[in-house]
Design a protein around this motif. Structure first.
Motif, PDB file in Angstrom:
ATOM      1  N   PHE A   1       0.831  -1.203   0.000  1.00 19.71           N
ATOM      2  CA  PHE A   1       0.000   0.000   0.000  1.00 19.71           C
ATOM      3  C   PHE A   1       0.867   1.254   0.000  1.00 19.71           C
ATOM      4  CE2 PHE A   1      -2.595   3.364   1.730  1.00 19.71           C
ATOM      5  CZ  PHE A   1      -3.798   3.184   1.054  1.00 19.71           C
ATOM      6  N   GLU A   2       1.892   1.222   0.827  1.00 18.77           N
ATOM      7  CA  GLU A   2       2.763   2.388   0.950  1.00 18.77           C
ATOM      8  C   GLU A   2       3.409   2.734  -0.390  1.00 18.77           C
ATOM      9  OE1 GLU A   2       6.798   3.192   3.389  1.00 18.77           O
ATOM     10  OE2 GLU A   2       5.220   2.210   4.541  1.00 18.77           O
ATOM     11  N   LYS A   3       3.898   1.695  -1.082  1.00 23.39           N
ATOM     12  CA  LYS A   3       4.609   1.947  -2.343  1.00 23.39           C
ATOM     13  C   LYS A   3       3.659   2.286  -3.486  1.00 23.39           C
ATOM     14  CE  LYS A   3       8.634   1.271  -0.688  1.00 23.39           C
ATOM     15  NZ  LYS A   3       9.369   2.475  -0.305  1.00 23.39           N
ATOM     16  N   ALA A   4       2.545   1.557  -3.540  1.00 24.77           N
ATOM     17  CA  ALA A   4       1.709   1.662  -4.727  1.00 24.77           C
ATOM     18  C   ALA A   4       0.608   2.714  -4.591  1.00 24.77           C
ATOM     19  CB  ALA A   4       1.082   0.300  -5.046  1.00 24.77           C
ATOM     20  N   CYS A   5       0.102   2.906  -3.406  1.00 26.07           N
ATOM     21  CA  CYS A   5      -1.092   3.742  -3.243  1.00 26.07           C
ATOM     22  C   CYS A   5      -0.823   5.116  -2.634  1.00 26.07           C
ATOM     23  CB  CYS A   5      -2.123   3.013  -2.376  1.00 26.07           C
ATOM     24  SG  CYS A   5      -2.557   1.381  -3.016  1.00 26.07           S
ATOM     25  N   GLU A   6       0.073   5.176  -1.654  1.00 25.04           N
ATOM     26  CA  GLU A   6       0.234   6.437  -0.935  1.00 25.04           C
ATOM     27  C   GLU A   6       0.639   7.611  -1.812  1.00 25.04           C
ATOM     28  OE1 GLU A   6       2.425   6.365   2.717  1.00 25.04           O
ATOM     29  OE2 GLU A   6       1.255   4.697   3.518  1.00 25.04           O
ATOM     30  N   PRO A   7       1.563   7.412  -2.778  1.00 26.64           N
ATOM     31  CA  PRO A   7       1.981   8.591  -3.566  1.00 26.64           C
ATOM     32  C   PRO A   7       0.830   9.312  -4.253  1.00 26.64           C
ATOM     33  CG  PRO A   7       3.472   6.761  -3.936  1.00 26.64           C
ATOM     34  CD  PRO A   7       2.312   6.207  -3.149  1.00 26.64           C
TER      35      PRO A   7
ATOM     36  N   LEU B   1      -2.785  12.920   3.382  1.00 25.95           N
ATOM     37  CA  LEU B   1      -2.762  14.322   2.964  1.00 25.95           C
ATOM     38  C   LEU B   1      -1.375  14.547   2.367  1.00 25.95           C
ATOM     39  CD1 LEU B   1      -5.038  16.351   3.630  1.00 25.95           C
ATOM     40  CD2 LEU B   1      -3.666  17.182   5.508  1.00 25.95           C
ATOM     41  N   GLY B   2      -1.318  15.036   1.139  1.00 27.78           N
ATOM     42  CA  GLY B   2      -0.009  15.276   0.552  1.00 27.78           C
ATOM     43  C   GLY B   2       0.821  14.016   0.472  1.00 27.78           C
ATOM     44  N   ALA B   3       0.160  12.873   0.212  1.00 32.69           N
ATOM     45  CA  ALA B   3       0.831  11.577   0.082  1.00 32.69           C
ATOM     46  C   ALA B   3       1.465  11.112   1.389  1.00 32.69           C
ATOM     47  CB  ALA B   3       1.882  11.598  -1.038  1.00 32.69           C
ATOM     48  N   GLN B   4       0.983  11.638   2.501  1.00 38.06           N
ATOM     49  CA  GLN B   4       1.519  11.204   3.786  1.00 38.06           C
ATOM     50  C   GLN B   4       0.379  10.844   4.733  1.00 38.06           C
ATOM     51  OE1 GLN B   4       4.744  13.575   5.566  1.00 38.06           O
ATOM     52  NE2 GLN B   4       4.623  14.782   3.702  1.00 38.06           N
TER      53      GLN B   4
ATOM     54  N   LEU C   1       1.936  17.073  10.315  1.00 37.75           N
ATOM     55  CA  LEU C   1       0.848  17.967   9.910  1.00 37.75           C
ATOM     56  C   LEU C   1       1.375  19.393   9.747  1.00 37.75           C
ATOM     57  CD1 LEU C   1      -2.188  18.380   9.393  1.00 37.75           C
ATOM     58  CD2 LEU C   1      -2.454  18.794  11.852  1.00 37.75           C
ATOM     59  N   ALA C   2       2.202  19.803  10.687  1.00 32.90           N
ATOM     60  CA  ALA C   2       2.767  21.164  10.624  1.00 32.90           C
ATOM     61  C   ALA C   2       3.677  21.314   9.410  1.00 32.90           C
ATOM     62  CB  ALA C   2       3.527  21.475  11.910  1.00 32.90           C
ATOM     63  N   ALA C   3       4.438  20.275   9.098  1.00 37.35           N
ATOM     64  CA  ALA C   3       5.331  20.344   7.936  1.00 37.35           C
ATOM     65  C   ALA C   3       4.519  20.472   6.645  1.00 37.35           C
ATOM     66  CB  ALA C   3       6.235  19.109   7.886  1.00 37.35           C
TER      67      ALA C   3
END
Length: 499
Positions: free
Chosen positions: A370-376, A412-415, A476-478
């Motif tokens: 999921f992290e590699k394929a979906c998050e971005p 949010l923002g791929a994170q 979140l702040a970043a």
RNA sequence: GCGCCCGUAGCUCAGCUGGCAGAGCAGCGGACUCUUAAUCCGUUUGUCGAAGGUUCGAAUCCUUCCGGGCGCACCA
């Protein structure tokens, strides 16, 4: 402290100036207070009234620029609000005070009393009737020069900015603005939750068992108790104990500690917000999360949108909900059938080009894929829901599909910025989950959840149905401040000790 | 932990195919009563991150170490 090394020239020169002042009966470290009437920006904002009335004003701050002429000098004072120019004229302040200019440097603190006027070139300025040295700087301030929006020199060295953050704060306005926004983020989170009746609580940092998350803890030792203690890796289990205790709506926003690598996205200690609300479920927590982030972004960014890494992100609720497995099928072409056995799961991972040698759990493989394929692709705010049971030892099972849980992660923002579930309150089920985690630990998983008998005892006394939420506040702040590294929103990020 | 890159004056940086360590700013001395990157004249400042090696000669080439950045791994 006791170093006897010869001091460098700049330091020695400033020591000599300090001595010269003391020889004249002026101790720059003697003043204890200065009663200012206006901040720098207040002088600028109230110029018309102040110049018309000709009233005496008192300003103070650090000298950030200094232009000395034979019988007149200009300098800028910077205080918490900004900068204001000061004009020191021999005729106005007298020879005795004017002579002291010889012993003043950029970086020193000054209090100035005088009247407000506008110079020939148009800058609002305080003309001093007298000034007072409030503190002397013995080391030079690496301040850049500035004209309009342009900046020369300054402090660029990344390591020095982090180690000596006070210099960064004085010298780099953009860095100060970012860090102030981060402070605003935590303030707005507190305001939002307090306005909704949540109690802010404090739970132990030092714990016999560090649970509530999958991470390696720091371990320390208590002498009097003659026992090892763990620094907490999450807030979860103690906050749930408070829900057992009928506190119903609690939150804690404080440091947790994870004994892992340091990177632009990871600091060994970071600020975690966790919120628990009795008698609500995952969907209630989703609404709370949307509203919380919406409130914070509006307060800090001035509206519901902000830019991150070139993307315009809009956090206006509601955010779309997508099931994790559906998303996986969409962007990785894998289905639940691929995760029937550990071997088939590994095979699915290999098909996607991921190294699978280290993987020993199906849940871990799902997470990695999921992290590699979906998050971005998850730039705009999105709730990913229904995580596999194996990944979620503290969440309720999904009714009708016990392979899944009532859990979401908000992206949010791929994170990942939030993680939440309908909290597991069945003590028998919870015991089984801990047993499963124990088996994973025996199989070599260093981050398996510890078996927490004391927490089980609390659940056995009864916990109401509860929704829980966790948010990584630094991340979140970043995002909101559009910086690439967590270090830019942490006042003193962790670095290797010097020397 | 692994890989790549970086470390020169107080600050920002040149110098790096080996040949006297530099500039601007800051500092110091002088001139200047509306300057603002003040200006003008003069001038000081270095363990070139550290140690070792190659060489007649090393900031420059090689090795190791220290510190930092980025990527990977672990994770939030």
């Amino acid at each position: 402290m006791e170093q006897q090394q010869p001091l460098d020239d700049l330091f020695a020169q400033r020591l000599a100036k300090l001595q010269a002042l003391r020889d004249r009966g002026i101790d720059p470290y003697a003043p204890e207070r200065f009663d200012r009437t206006h901040l720098a920006t207040e002088i600028l904002a109230q110029f018309d009234a102040l110049s018309e009335s000709g009233e005496t004003v008192a300003v103070c701050g650090r000298i950030v620029s200094l232009r000395v002429m034979g019988k007149a000098s200009f300098l800028h004072l910077e205080d918490v609000s900004g900068r204001v120019q000061v004009y020191l004229k021999l005729d106005a302040i007298g020879a005795e005070q004017f002579a002291l200019l010889e012993y003043i440097d950029i970086g020193d603190f000054l209090g100035v009393t005088g009247t407000v006027f506008r110079t020939r070139t148009g800058e609002i300025t305080v003309q001093a009737a007298r000034f007072e040295i409030l503190a002397k700087a013995l080391r030079p301030l690496p301040i850049g020069k500035q004209k309009g929006d342009e900046q020369w020199y300054g402090l660029q060295d990344v390591e020095q900015r982090y180690r000596q953050r006070y210099l960064d704060l004085v010298v780099n306005p953009w860095s100060r603005a970012t860090l102030l926004k981060r402070i605003q983020v935590t303030r707005e989170i507190r305001r939002f939750l307090e306005d909704r009746g949540f109690l802010e609580v404090e739970t132990p940092v030092l714990q016999p068992l560090a649970g509530g998350a999958a991470a390696r803890p720091f371990i320390t030792f208590h002498n009097a108790l003659d026992t090892h203690l763990h620094l907490r890796i999450s807030l979860e289990l103690y906050l749930k104990r408070l829900v057992v205790g009928n506190l119903e709506k609690v939150f804690e926003m404080s440091k947790v500690f994870r004994n892992e690598g340091i990177s632009p996205r990871h600091n060994p200690e970071y600020t975690l917000l966790e919120v628990y609300q009795a008698y609500t479920d995952l969907d209630g927590i989703m609404e709370l999360t949307e509203q919380l982030v919406y409130h914070v972004v509006c307060a800090v960014a001035g509206g519901p949108t902000f830019t991150y890494a070139g993307h315009q992100i809009d956090v206006t609720p509601p955010w779309p909900r997508v099931p994790m497995m559906a998303r996986l099928e969409e962007c990785a072409g894998v289905t639940r059938a691929d995760f029937a056995t550990l071997e088939s799961a590994r095979e699915a991972g290999r098909r996607l080009g991921l190294p699978m040698e280290e993987e020993h759990s199906i849940g871990g493989i799902i997470d990695k894929i999921f992290e590699k394929a979906c998050e971005p692709g998850l730039i705009q705010p999105t709730f990913v829901v229904d995580h596999p049971l194996e990944l979620s030892p503290l969440a309720k099972k999904k009714p009708g599909d016990p392979w899944l849980t009532r859990r979401f992660e908000a992206f949010l923002g791929a994170q990942e910025v939030a993680n939440a579930f309908s909290e597991l309150n069945d003590p028998l089920d919870q015991r089984e989950r801990f047993e499963a985690q124990q088996a994973m630990a025996r199989a070599g998983d260093q981050e398996a959840h510890p078996y927490d008998e004391d927490f089980l005892r609390a659940l056995e006394h009864g916990m109401p149905p509860t929704g829980g939420l966790g948010i990584g506040v630094d991340r979140l702040a970043a995002l909101i401040t559009d910086v690439p590294s967590l270090r830019d929103v942490i006042l003193f990020p962790q670095l290797r000790p010097e020397k």
